[in-house]
Design an enzyme around this catalytic site. Structure first.
Site, PDB file in Angstrom:
ATOM      1  N   GLY A 102     -52.738 -54.889  82.396  1.00  0.00           N
ATOM      2  CA  GLY A 102     -52.314 -55.397  83.809  1.00  0.00           C
ATOM      3  C   GLY A 102     -53.590 -56.124  84.467  1.00  0.00           C
ATOM      4  N   ASP A 104     -46.271 -45.149  81.435  1.00  0.00           N
ATOM      5  CA  ASP A 104     -47.434 -44.467  81.612  1.00  0.00           C
ATOM      6  C   ASP A 104     -48.082 -43.778  80.443  1.00  0.00           C
ATOM      7  OD1 ASP A 104     -49.175 -42.157  82.442  1.00  0.00           O
ATOM      8  OD2 ASP A 104     -47.739 -41.265  84.073  1.00  0.00           O
ATOM      9  N   VAL A 105     -49.016 -43.927  80.173  1.00  0.00           N
ATOM     10  CA  VAL A 105     -49.696 -43.635  78.850  1.00  0.00           C
ATOM     11  C   VAL A 105     -49.623 -42.029  78.788  1.00  0.00           C
ATOM     12  CG1 VAL A 105     -50.823 -45.572  78.112  1.00  0.00           C
ATOM     13  CG2 VAL A 105     -52.189 -43.799  79.365  1.00  0.00           C
ATOM     14  N   SER A 158     -67.700 -45.433  77.498  1.00  0.00           N
ATOM     15  CA  SER A 158     -68.208 -45.913  78.735  1.00  0.00           C
ATOM     16  C   SER A 158     -69.796 -45.473  78.357  1.00  0.00           C
ATOM     17  CB  SER A 158     -67.480 -45.513  80.001  1.00  0.00           C
ATOM     18  OG  SER A 158     -68.645 -45.677  80.961  1.00  0.00           O
ATOM     19  N   ALA A 208     -64.306 -37.412  79.864  1.00  0.00           N
ATOM     20  CA  ALA A 208     -63.322 -38.279  78.978  1.00  0.00           C
ATOM     21  C   ALA A 208     -63.815 -38.990  77.844  1.00  0.00           C
ATOM     22  CB  ALA A 208     -62.354 -38.618  80.109  1.00  0.00           C
ATOM     23  N   LYS A 209     -64.922 -39.974  78.748  1.00  0.00           N
ATOM     24  CA  LYS A 209     -65.429 -40.835  77.551  1.00  0.00           C
ATOM     25  C   LYS A 209     -66.386 -40.400  76.647  1.00  0.00           C
ATOM     26  CE  LYS A 209     -63.582 -44.358  79.837  1.00  0.00           C
ATOM     27  NZ  LYS A 209     -62.379 -45.001  79.170  1.00  0.00           N
ATOM     28  N   TYR A 235     -64.807 -38.013  84.276  1.00  0.00           N
ATOM     29  CA  TYR A 235     -64.848 -39.151  83.395  1.00  0.00           C
ATOM     30  C   TYR A 235     -65.712 -39.329  82.395  1.00  0.00           C
ATOM     31  CZ  TYR A 235     -64.849 -44.596  83.234  1.00  0.00           C
ATOM     32  OH  TYR A 235     -64.791 -45.750  82.547  1.00  0.00           O
TER      33      TYR A 235
HETATM   34  P1  NAP Z   1     -59.100 -51.398  86.025  1.00  0.00           P
HETATM   35  O1  NAP Z   1     -59.483 -52.976  86.611  1.00  0.00           O
HETATM   36  O2  NAP Z   1     -58.879 -50.367  86.957  1.00  0.00           O
HETATM   37  O3  NAP Z   1     -57.861 -51.498  84.913  1.00  0.00           O
HETATM   38  C1  NAP Z   1     -57.195 -50.522  84.453  1.00  0.00           C
HETATM   39  C2  NAP Z   1     -55.847 -50.615  84.055  1.00  0.00           C
HETATM   40  O4  NAP Z   1     -55.279 -49.408  83.553  1.00  0.00           O
HETATM   41  C3  NAP Z   1     -54.883 -51.036  85.245  1.00  0.00           C
HETATM   42  O5  NAP Z   1     -54.222 -52.091  85.116  1.00  0.00           O
HETATM   43  C4  NAP Z   1     -53.985 -49.420  85.426  1.00  0.00           C
HETATM   44  O6  NAP Z   1     -52.841 -49.708  86.103  1.00  0.00           O
HETATM   45  C5  NAP Z   1     -54.083 -49.159  84.196  1.00  0.00           C
HETATM   46  N1  NAP Z   1     -53.665 -47.820  83.963  1.00  0.00           N
HETATM   47  C6  NAP Z   1     -54.265 -46.827  84.607  1.00  0.00           C
HETATM   48  N2  NAP Z   1     -53.768 -45.506  84.272  1.00  0.00           N
HETATM   49  C7  NAP Z   1     -52.538 -45.782  83.562  1.00  0.00           C
HETATM   50  C8  NAP Z   1     -51.651 -45.000  82.747  1.00  0.00           C
HETATM   51  N3  NAP Z   1     -51.425 -43.674  83.060  1.00  0.00           N
HETATM   52  N4  NAP Z   1     -50.530 -45.865  82.175  1.00  0.00           N
HETATM   53  C9  NAP Z   1     -50.827 -46.955  82.011  1.00  0.00           C
HETATM   54  N5  NAP Z   1     -51.651 -47.789  82.384  1.00  0.00           N
HETATM   55  C10 NAP Z   1     -52.597 -47.372  83.260  1.00  0.00           C
HETATM   56  O7  NAP Z   1     -60.251 -50.967  84.899  1.00  0.00           O
HETATM   57  P2  NAP Z   1     -61.169 -51.964  83.876  1.00  0.00           P
HETATM   58  O8  NAP Z   1     -62.663 -51.734  84.678  1.00  0.00           O
HETATM   59  O9  NAP Z   1     -60.550 -52.960  83.513  1.00  0.00           O
HETATM   60  O10 NAP Z   1     -61.468 -50.531  82.968  1.00  0.00           O
HETATM   61  C11 NAP Z   1     -60.912 -50.884  81.517  1.00  0.00           C
HETATM   62  C12 NAP Z   1     -61.354 -49.579  80.648  1.00  0.00           C
HETATM   63  O11 NAP Z   1     -62.480 -49.804  80.560  1.00  0.00           O
HETATM   64  C13 NAP Z   1     -60.903 -48.275  81.270  1.00  0.00           C
HETATM   65  O12 NAP Z   1     -60.855 -47.411  80.143  1.00  0.00           O
HETATM   66  C14 NAP Z   1     -62.387 -47.840  81.842  1.00  0.00           C
HETATM   67  O13 NAP Z   1     -62.756 -46.496  81.999  1.00  0.00           O
HETATM   68  C15 NAP Z   1     -63.337 -48.662  80.847  1.00  0.00           C
HETATM   69  N6  NAP Z   1     -64.708 -49.021  81.350  1.00  0.00           N
HETATM   70  C16 NAP Z   1     -64.853 -49.781  82.329  1.00  0.00           C
HETATM   71  C17 NAP Z   1     -66.150 -50.007  82.964  1.00  0.00           C
HETATM   72  C18 NAP Z   1     -66.238 -51.045  84.146  1.00  0.00           C
HETATM   73  O14 NAP Z   1     -67.629 -51.151  84.609  1.00  0.00           O
HETATM   74  N7  NAP Z   1     -65.325 -51.511  84.650  1.00  0.00           N
HETATM   75  C19 NAP Z   1     -67.164 -49.491  82.113  1.00  0.00           C
HETATM   76  C20 NAP Z   1     -67.098 -48.639  81.245  1.00  0.00           C
HETATM   77  C21 NAP Z   1     -65.483 -48.385  80.678  1.00  0.00           C
HETATM   78  P3  NAP Z   1     -52.711 -49.590  87.611  1.00  0.00           P
HETATM   79  O15 NAP Z   1     -53.928 -50.682  88.186  1.00  0.00           O
HETATM   80  O16 NAP Z   1     -51.340 -50.097  88.126  1.00  0.00           O
HETATM   81  O17 NAP Z   1     -53.189 -48.341  88.107  1.00  0.00           O
END
Ligand code: NAP
Length: 253
Positions: A15, A63-64, A142, A157-158, A154
């Site tokens: 999303g 919801d995953v 991560s 989990a990671k 977190y």
């Molecule tokens: P984000 O902008 O918060 O996007 C995460 C998306 O996952 C959101 O659209 C959210 O939906 C959706 N989501 C959350 N819970 C869910 C569920 N139970 N079922 C289905 N969808 C769900 O995060 P991002 O930064 O893009 O991160 C994406 C991935 O990369 C994650 O796994 C995160 O841990 C990992 N990551 C991110 C970073 C970083 O610096 N950003 C660094 C390392 C790893 P809603 O918005 O509707 O809740």
């Protein structure tokens, strides 16, 4: 020349942020894409954008963490686009707190979305991958897997995503399926913007402070992650499996 059939990819958390960028990139690479997320409006819009650009896509809300919703969403993608053989387990949340203040709910929610969510999604998609004798799985880990203050849930989990990935690689390799993990460092998305807000910093100052500690002197973008995901799901990456690749603008242990 014979044209190879369109492959179908599923991206969770599509999303916004990293998942949205990966979905758009895989569509540009020629995949039909199932965009899955809690936020229905966002994935419907993402799918519309792909279709408007000449691609194939469907957005499905789920919801995953819910096995019934996962199975129904994967079936819907298979019916509308064809057998899904590429899976990007990207949906994620943070519920940061120091250990002594962390609630059971904070622990369960984070372990649930990342680990149980990825397990349920992968169990559903592997049925198609093993039948097709081809598949690609990319899991989002991560740099926090290496330890990060305020993130016992977190980081657990990671780190778990890394063991999960290696075991998938071992079990599914004989079916032509690879599994790899991307472990991003600081990527500018709503997730990191929310962290800045929580600690009372402007996002610009937070990004500048992070960039000063990164060897390439900038924070990452969702496209930095999409570039690697694009390669890992390609034909040419078929001998790379069970790896954890840090994408952090510098080395990580
Ligand atoms: P984000 O902008 O918060 O996007 C995460 C998306 O996952 C959101 O659209 C959210 O939906 C959706 N989501 C959350 N819970 C869910 C569920 N139970 N079922 C289905 N969808 C769900 O995060 P991002 O930064 O893009 O991160 C994406 C991935 O990369 C994650 O796994 C995160 O841990 C990992 N990551 C991110 C970073 C970083 O610096 N950003 C660094 C390392 C790893 P809603 O918005 O509707 O809740």
């Amino acid at each position: 020349m014979t044209e190879s059939p369109t492959r179908v990819a599923i991206v969770t958390g599509a999303g916004q942020g990293i998942g949205a960028a990966v979905a758009q990139r895989l569509a540009a690479d020629g995949f039909a894409v199932g965009l899955l997320d809690l936020n229905e409006a966002n994935v419907e819009q993402g799918a519309k954008d792909i279709v408007a650009a000449g691609g194939k896509a469907v957005g499905v809300a789920l919801d995953v963490c819910d096995a019934g919703q996962v199975d129904a969403a994967v079936t819907k993608v298979a019916e509308e686009l064809g057998a899904p053989t590429v899976l990007i387990n990207n949906a994620g949340i943070t519920r940061d707190n120091l250990l002594f203040k962390m609630t059971e709910q904070d622990w369960d929610s984070v372990l649930g979305v990342h680990l149980k969510g990825s397990f349920l999604m992968t169990r559903a998609v592997q049925a198609y991958q093993t039948k097709e004798k081809w598949g690609r799985i990319v899991n989002l880990s991560s740099t926090s897997a290496l330890g990060n203050r305020g993130q016992v849930n977190y980081s657990a989990a990671k780190a778990g995503m890394q063991g999960f990935t290696k075991t998938l690689a071992i079990e599914l390799g004989k079916f032509g399926v690879t599994a790899n993990a991307i472990a991003p460092g600081f990527i500018a998305t709503d997730m990191t913007a929310a962290t800045a807000e929580r600690i009372g910093m402007s996002f610009e100052d937070f990004k500048a402070a992070a960039a000063s500690q990164i060897p390439v002197q900038r924070v990452g973008t969702p496209e930095d992650i999409a570039n690697l995901a694009s390669f890992l799901v390609s034909e040419g990456a078929g001998f790379i499996s069970g790896q954890v690749i840090y994408v952090a603008g510098g080395p990580k242990d």
